[in-house]
Write an enzyme that holds these catalytic residues in place. Sequence first.
Site, PDB file in Angstrom:
ATOM      1  N   ARG A 167     -75.939  77.480 -14.435  1.00  0.00           N
ATOM      2  CA  ARG A 167     -75.185  76.800 -15.489  1.00  0.00           C
ATOM      3  C   ARG A 167     -74.368  75.652 -14.904  1.00  0.00           C
ATOM      4  O   ARG A 167     -74.274  74.576 -15.503  1.00  0.00           O
ATOM      5  CB  ARG A 167     -74.276  77.781 -16.233  1.00  0.00           C
ATOM      6  N   CYS A 194     -64.396  77.707 -16.026  1.00  0.00           N
ATOM      7  CA  CYS A 194     -65.621  78.479 -16.278  1.00  0.00           C
ATOM      8  C   CYS A 194     -66.194  78.008 -17.606  1.00  0.00           C
ATOM      9  O   CYS A 194     -66.173  76.820 -17.912  1.00  0.00           O
ATOM     10  CB  CYS A 194     -65.330  79.982 -16.282  1.00  0.00           C
TER      11      CYS A 194
END
Length: 280
Positions: free
Chosen positions: A176, A236
């Site tokens: 990601r 995050c």
Amino acid sequence: MQSLVSTEWLAGELGAADLKVIDATIFLPGAGRDARAEFETEHIPGAVFMDLDEIVDTSNPAPHMLPPAHKFSSRMQSLGLGDGNRFVVYDNSPLHSSARAWWMLKVFGAHYVAVLDGGLRKWKAEGRPLESGKAHVRHGHFTAFLDEEAVADKGYVSGIVHSPAHEIVDARPASRFAGEDKEPRPGVEPGHIPGSRSLPQSELFNADNTWKRGDQLRAAFYEAGVELDKPMVMTCGSGVTAAVLLFGAHLLGKNDVKLYDGSWSEWGADPATPKATGPA
């Protein structure tokens, strides 16, 4: 009370009048799991369920943004949590979301907060007692004051992009971070904040779900290219696993760390922010 406590320690403390146990399990969207339902099926005796999907600022489009202090106070009181209590938070999630609950309690002024090492997984593996059903609690009195210095917003992070004096560390999986995988939330571009380092939160744990400590934990940061002597911002997807990195740094005695609450859900959804792809 230490910031990280063992299952053995908790088993010996269960039932103490001032001890409150909190299940802070949360899952990614689309994971196909219901954290509250799992809590009602089985949890550590006496625990209450802290719904991290609900204790948020609903006026902000980014998920999991810290709520106003009065809302946090109200939610904690409704869980029977009060000033002067000792809190032990745990989870049963691959996101290790108890770290987010630990951070939220700390930034809103709680003094005695610990994470259960190994979480529910280790507790169950050791055959320790469980109970089911909804928690029944008496209303508590929790006073919340937000430590704004502990939180980084988009403006602050924009000001330190590529700064040699700071580190921005991303807790998402490497795929990601690199932009190879689609983001789990609509409208969010793939990639990462330019100049940030990739340290997937899963790298901070042993095979039995306990936290790495000492040299092993330090090595996880070092191998990600993170210089521990610099002030840091943890990020995050939505501010949950960033707290894992922040807690890991805390275990190493490092506390000049902010959490970017909006994280990639905010940054990646803003067409004006710079974005990068590929490995760190």
